[in-house]
Design an enzyme around this catalytic site. Structure first.
Site, PDB file in Angstrom:
ATOM      1  N   GLU A 123       0.802  -1.170  -0.058  1.00  0.00           N
ATOM      2  CA  GLU A 123       0.051   0.060   0.108  1.00  0.00           C
ATOM      3  C   GLU A 123       0.985   1.340   0.075  1.00  0.00           C
ATOM      4  O   GLU A 123       0.423   2.169  -0.729  1.00  0.00           O
ATOM      5  CB  GLU A 123      -0.740   0.248   1.357  1.00  0.00           C
ATOM      6  CG  GLU A 123      -2.021  -1.213   1.148  1.00  0.00           C
ATOM      7  CD  GLU A 123      -1.459  -2.381   2.144  1.00  0.00           C
ATOM      8  OE1 GLU A 123      -2.323  -2.716   2.942  1.00  0.00           O
ATOM      9  OE2 GLU A 123      -0.393  -2.684   1.871  1.00  0.00           O
ATOM     10  N   CYS A 128      -2.757  -2.912   7.604  1.00  0.00           N
ATOM     11  CA  CYS A 128      -2.291  -2.989   8.726  1.00  0.00           C
ATOM     12  C   CYS A 128      -2.368  -1.600   9.281  1.00  0.00           C
ATOM     13  O   CYS A 128      -2.794  -0.608   8.693  1.00  0.00           O
ATOM     14  CB  CYS A 128      -0.661  -3.413   8.824  1.00  0.00           C
ATOM     15  SG  CYS A 128       0.348  -2.147   8.145  1.00  0.00           S
TER      16      CYS A 128
END
Length: 171
Positions: A58, A86
């Protein structure tokens, strides 16, 4: 939840990117960012090769997209990622104002989009993102599980080989 044909197409591409991560010895997570139906950035995990704990798929995508759009605010975009973000990635996604986040497999240990915690629903969130989970979940989960099983098997074999070498030297 109903996903479009384009959603499936983009997640399939994210899985291809995850495969690239695995080929490089990384945990197989892939991601891409779409704006107005066009892919503007792609990435995969590179933490091991770049010696950088922040080099998640990401984050790779957010960095490339920021360069592409010449803005860290990635308004009206959709992120497709094979594994639930996360806490670090969720925070970066909030800060960059990604509108929609679509992920495949939940992260049972560190998922921050609803599985372990939900930073997107936190009082501290100054931006609301639309979270959609479970797109191609089985396929994404299998890709990760197969990787970790191979890794465990490789470690086990390596330990057995060392024991055999030590026994051969000792005889």
């Amino acid at each position: 939840m109903t996903f479009s044909d384009n959603d499936y197409k983009f997640m399939a591409r994210a899985m291809e990117l995850a495969q690239q991560a695995e080929l490089e010895g990384e945990v197989p997570v892939g991601a891409l960012l779409v704006k107005d139906g066009d892919v503007i950035a792609e990435g995969w995990n590179r933490s091991i090769s770049q010696h950088d704990a922040t080099a998640h798929a990401e984050i790779q995508v957010l960095r490339k997209a920021g360069e592409q759009l010449q803005n860290y605010r990635l308004l009206d975009t959709t992120l497709y990622v094979t594994l639930e973000p996360c806490p670090m990635c969720a925070g970066a996604l909030l800060h960059s104002r990604v509108k929609r986040i679509v992920y495949g497999a939940p992260d049972l240990k560190a998922g921050a989009a609803g599985t372990v915690l939900n930073l997107f629903e936190s009082q501290a969130s100054y931006h609301k993102a639309q979270i959609e989970s479970g797109l191609m979940e089985q396929e994404c989960r299998h890709q990760l599980q197969a990787f970790f099983k191979r890794r465990r098997d490789e470690i086990k074999k390596s330990k057995q080989d060392k024991r055999h070498q030590q026994q051969a030297l000792g005889n």
